[in-house]
Write a protein that holds these residues in place. Structure first.
Motif, PDB file in Angstrom:
ATOM      1  N   LYS A  61      -0.979   3.809   4.685  1.00 39.38           N
ATOM      2  CA  LYS A  61      -2.221   4.393   5.196  1.00 39.38           C
ATOM      3  C   LYS A  61      -3.352   3.393   5.045  1.00 39.38           C
ATOM      4  O   LYS A  61      -3.399   2.642   4.061  1.00 39.38           O
ATOM      5  CB  LYS A  61      -2.561   5.683   4.437  1.00 39.38           C
ATOM      6  CG  LYS A  61      -3.744   6.445   5.033  1.00 39.38           C
ATOM      7  CD  LYS A  61      -3.806   7.880   4.569  1.00 39.38           C
ATOM      8  CE  LYS A  61      -4.919   8.631   5.253  1.00 39.38           C
ATOM      9  NZ  LYS A  61      -4.799  10.071   5.153  1.00 39.38           N
ATOM     10  N   ALA A  62      -4.258   3.375   6.032  1.00 38.81           N
ATOM     11  CA  ALA A  62      -5.443   2.514   5.973  1.00 38.81           C
ATOM     12  C   ALA A  62      -6.659   3.348   5.605  1.00 38.81           C
ATOM     13  O   ALA A  62      -6.823   4.469   6.095  1.00 38.81           O
ATOM     14  CB  ALA A  62      -5.658   1.829   7.321  1.00 38.81           C
ATOM     15  N   LEU A  85      -5.871  -0.611   1.640  1.00 37.13           N
ATOM     16  CA  LEU A  85      -4.617  -0.099   2.170  1.00 37.13           C
ATOM     17  C   LEU A  85      -3.782   0.547   1.070  1.00 37.13           C
ATOM     18  O   LEU A  85      -3.763   0.073  -0.064  1.00 37.13           O
ATOM     19  CB  LEU A  85      -3.800  -1.238   2.783  1.00 37.13           C
ATOM     20  CG  LEU A  85      -4.368  -1.964   4.015  1.00 37.13           C
ATOM     21  CD1 LEU A  85      -3.468  -3.131   4.379  1.00 37.13           C
ATOM     22  CD2 LEU A  85      -4.522  -1.008   5.193  1.00 37.13           C
ATOM     23  N   SER A  86      -3.087   1.630   1.414  1.00 32.56           N
ATOM     24  CA  SER A  86      -2.052   2.200   0.560  1.00 32.56           C
ATOM     25  C   SER A  86      -0.719   1.624   1.028  1.00 32.56           C
ATOM     26  O   SER A  86      -0.426   1.633   2.225  1.00 32.56           O
ATOM     27  CB  SER A  86      -2.031   3.728   0.658  1.00 32.56           C
ATOM     28  OG  SER A  86      -3.227   4.277   0.127  1.00 32.56           O
ATOM     29  N   ASP A  94       4.942   2.870  -4.963  1.00 34.28           N
ATOM     30  CA  ASP A  94       3.648   2.997  -4.299  1.00 34.28           C
ATOM     31  C   ASP A  94       2.598   2.140  -4.990  1.00 34.28           C
ATOM     32  O   ASP A  94       2.569   2.030  -6.222  1.00 34.28           O
ATOM     33  CB  ASP A  94       3.184   4.456  -4.288  1.00 34.28           C
ATOM     34  CG  ASP A  94       4.039   5.319  -3.375  1.00 34.28           C
ATOM     35  OD1 ASP A  94       4.470   4.809  -2.331  1.00 34.28           O
ATOM     36  OD2 ASP A  94       4.271   6.496  -3.712  1.00 34.28           O
ATOM     37  N   CYS A  95       1.731   1.541  -4.194  1.00 33.53           N
ATOM     38  CA  CYS A  95       0.654   0.717  -4.742  1.00 33.53           C
ATOM     39  C   CYS A  95      -0.491   0.708  -3.732  1.00 33.53           C
ATOM     40  O   CYS A  95      -0.418   1.352  -2.679  1.00 33.53           O
ATOM     41  CB  CYS A  95       1.151  -0.707  -5.011  1.00 33.53           C
ATOM     42  SG  CYS A  95       1.718  -1.578  -3.530  1.00 33.53           S
ATOM     43  N   SER A  96      -1.552  -0.010  -4.047  1.00 35.00           N
ATOM     44  CA  SER A  96      -2.687  -0.115  -3.141  1.00 35.00           C
ATOM     45  C   SER A  96      -3.298  -1.498  -3.254  1.00 35.00           C
ATOM     46  O   SER A  96      -3.098  -2.210  -4.239  1.00 35.00           O
ATOM     47  CB  SER A  96      -3.738   0.959  -3.464  1.00 35.00           C
ATOM     48  OG  SER A  96      -4.268   0.761  -4.769  1.00 35.00           O
ATOM     49  N   ALA A  97      -4.027  -1.890  -2.228  1.00 37.69           N
ATOM     50  CA  ALA A  97      -4.732  -3.175  -2.217  1.00 37.69           C
ATOM     51  C   ALA A  97      -6.156  -2.920  -1.748  1.00 37.69           C
ATOM     52  O   ALA A  97      -6.359  -2.361  -0.654  1.00 37.69           O
ATOM     53  CB  ALA A  97      -4.026  -4.168  -1.297  1.00 37.69           C
TER      54      ALA A  97
END
Length: 335
Positions: free
Chosen positions: A299-300, A305-306, A314-317
């Motif tokens: 997902k954005a 971003l996810s 799962d991670c995010s940036a």
């Protein structure tokens, strides 16, 4: 009036006045299902399941509040002092690394120098000269990326009261780079080709370097051939001819022995920058900062971003991690 009195007698539980509003049991009529309706709505809401594509990590930027002792962070060396390194961390955070928190080999050299100082007036010189075996400038360079473990938080952050003291300068974290502190949580079964490991030079041999990895209590040895180190030396530290004991390197695993007790490594910048893990990790604890992974965008958001890698982690940036600090909207991120 008599009917109203009968209703009050039948449906009251012995309280009068304002208390009756709290304890009175109302019949289920068309006029009084509002409270019951609200309750059923809450119960239904608690069992709602989000679609698979919506069960993703929210994007959160790293901050002092989110850090705890032992957490791993990727940092960049900002300055090299006589007895410490100063490290720049994401989002404006700062940290320091004492010379005794870099590697076991360097700590041993410091202890040897201290003993020599006690035993003789001709003690080892530690003023940063070219002959100084403790000179950090012969082991590190400004701009070098290092994996750090949080050794201690600022006093105002770790205080039990939770009240922060006002300070003009940014609080500094105490960090450690010791391989065992960085790699101690890696599952030995997750070591495979492409894994990037923080290691320190234990000894210099004829054909290469024996490395300390700290994995599984230093039970796993590692060897770095001279040919796999020369490209790194030529690019980042051309003033030296070889790596020094106690020096830290970020090395990629090129092969693992059948008994999984010895590793062959490379620090060639062209190889390390593209190294990706070939197998799926058994545990999230083996994931290290700075490790390149292939991830799927789930997902954005307007803040980043996810992501999901290896199928189920799962991670995010955030925007800084994406190299897009100037992005102002979800549309900018999606570009």
């Amino acid at each position: 009036v008599s009917r109203q009195a009968e209703q009050e007698v039948l449906f009251s539980d012995g309280v009068t006045g304002d208390q009756s509003d709290k304890k009175r049991r109302l019949p289920e009529t068309a006029d009084a299902p509002k409270k019951h309706k609200k309750k059923s709505k809450k119960a239904a809401g608690s069992t709602v399941q989000l679609p698979e594509d919506e069960r993703v990590n929210l994007v959160e930027s790293l901050s002092l509040k989110k850090l705890s002792k032992g957490a791993l962070v990727l940092g960049c060396i900002a300055s090299i002092e006589e007895l410490e390194l100063r490290v720049s961390l994401p989002n404006g955070l700062l940290g320091t690394v004492p010379i005794t928190s870099i590697s076991p080999e360097l700590t041993a050299l410091v202890e040897k120098a201290a003993e020599a100082a006690d035993d003789s007036d001709d003690a080892m010189d530690v003023d940063g000269s070219d002959d100084d075996p403790l000179d950090l400038k012969t082991r590190f360079f400004i701009g070098q990326y290092v994996k750090c473990a949080i050794a201690d938080l600022p006093a105002d952050q770790s205080a039990a009261s939770g009240k922060k003291k006002k300070s003009k300068s940014a609080p500094r974290l105490e960090l450690t780079l010791i391989p065992e502190e960085i790699n101690g949580r890696i599952d030995p079964d997750d070591i495979c080709e492409g894994v990037i490991v923080t290691a320190s030079v234990k000894s210099v041999e004829d054909r290469g370097y024996v490395l300390t990895t700290g994995i599984s209590g230093n039970k796993i040895s590692a060897f770095l051939p001279t040919s796999e180190a020369q490209a790194w030396i030529d690019r980042w530290m051309p003033q030296v001819t070889e790596l020094k004991p106690g020096q830290l390197v970020e090395a990629a695993v090129t092969s693992v022995s059948d008994d999984r007790r010895s590793l062959r490594m490379t620090i060639d910048p062209a190889v390390v920058s593209q190294a990706t893990v070939k197998d799926t990790y058994k545990t999230m604890a083996s994931v290290q900062p700075g490790q390149l992974v292939s991830a799927t965008v789930m997902k954005a958001w307007d803040r980043g971003l996810s992501l999901r890698f290896m199928g189920f982690y799962d991670c995010s940036a955030d925007l800084n991690g994406l190299g897009m600090p100037a992005a102002r909207s979800k549309a900018d991120v999606e570009k």
